[in-house]
Enzyme design. Structure first.
Site, short mmCIF file in Angstrom:
data_model
loop_
_atom_site.label_atom_id
_atom_site.label_comp_id
_atom_site.label_asym_id
_atom_site.label_seq_id
_atom_site.Cartn_x
_atom_site.Cartn_y
_atom_site.Cartn_z
N GLY A 119 2.72 3.88 -2.25
CA GLY A 119 2.97 3.96 -3.69
C GLY A 119 1.96 4.89 -4.33
O GLY A 119 0.98 5.32 -3.69
N LEU A 120 2.19 5.18 -5.60
CA LEU A 120 1.33 6.12 -6.32
C LEU A 120 -0.09 5.58 -6.50
O LEU A 120 -0.31 4.37 -6.42
CB LEU A 120 1.94 6.41 -7.71
N SER A 121 -1.01 6.48 -6.78
CA SER A 121 -2.38 6.08 -7.07
C SER A 121 -2.41 5.13 -8.26
O SER A 121 -1.76 5.38 -9.27
CB SER A 121 -3.21 7.33 -7.38
N GLY A 122 -3.12 4.05 -8.11
CA GLY A 122 -3.25 3.08 -9.20
C GLY A 122 -2.10 2.09 -9.30
O GLY A 122 -2.10 1.21 -10.16
N SER A 145 0.63 7.70 1.07
CA SER A 145 1.64 8.14 2.06
C SER A 145 2.93 8.62 1.38
O SER A 145 3.97 7.98 1.50
CB SER A 145 1.92 7.03 3.08
#
Ligand code: ADP
Length: 189
Positions: free
Chosen positions: A13-16, A87
């Protein structure tokens, strides 16, 4: 003697989005079971195993292959691996899945989903502000691609569910696959 079947829970998943937070919560829950658990956190991996790698597609793929390789070795020795890494590329995630499952271990892909607007608002690490201002290049979700999982075993939505809810749904998926029994948790508590 029987040995626990190993597995890899792969949080993407996205950062944060909450990968590390949810991973920590799972690890805390499972420490009380009799399964050996190891956490492979993307940020930490980049400071040792993948030190020196950047954020080009090639380097990102190399980073993921390394995490996948270690996950495979641990999983086949009965360890429950919780891997947490952005990823962003589907092909290399699927390659890791293939290498772990063909080795006889389970691979549970978890898509830690959160809308980009919420991430920009959260901006815990201050990175989105910088990325949107053009101060960080190749930032996933802003100036670099993120390919969503098409068929993840578990989808968690961190904008609408609590950390505990997400962690519990992932643990339930492990139980459903017979990788963990509720008793293993209860017995030692
Ligand atoms: P990532 O590892 O995906 O980069 P982090 O776990 O480091 O993300 O950061 C996620 C941030 O979002 C944390 O500060 C966490 O407290 C916050 N957060 C708010 N709600 C949730 C939720 N439901 N699940 C996970 N994290 C959440």
């Amino acid at each position: 003697m029987t040995r626990n079947r190993g597995f890899t829970v792969w949080l993407t998943g996205l950062s944060g989005a909450g990968k590390t937070t949810v991973a920590q919560s799972i690890v805390n829950e499972l420490r009380a079971s009799d399964i050996n658990i190891e956490l492979l956190d993307g940020d930490e991996v980049r400071t040792n195993l993948s030190k020196g790698l950047g954020f080009s597609k090639e380097d990102r793929d190399t980073n993921i292959r390394r995490i996948g390789y270690v996950s495979r070795l641990l999983s086949r020795n009965g360890v429950g691996v919780i891997a947490s890494a952005i990823s962003p590329y589907r092909e290399v995630r699927d390659e890791v899945r293939q290498s772990i499952t063909s080795d006889g271990s389970e691979f549970i892909e978890v898509y830690v989903q959160c809308p980009i607007e919420v991430l920009v608002e959260r901006d815990v690490k201050g990175l989105y502000k910088k990325a949107l201002a053009g101060e960080i290049q190749e930032f996933t979700g802003v100036s670099d691609p993120y390919e969503e999982p098409l068929n993840p075993e578990v989808l968690v939505k961190t904008d609408s569910e609590s950390v505990a809810e997400s962690a519990n749904r992932i643990i339930a998926a492990l139980e459903d696959r017979g990788l963990l029994r509720r008793q293993q948790l209860v017995e030692v508590l």
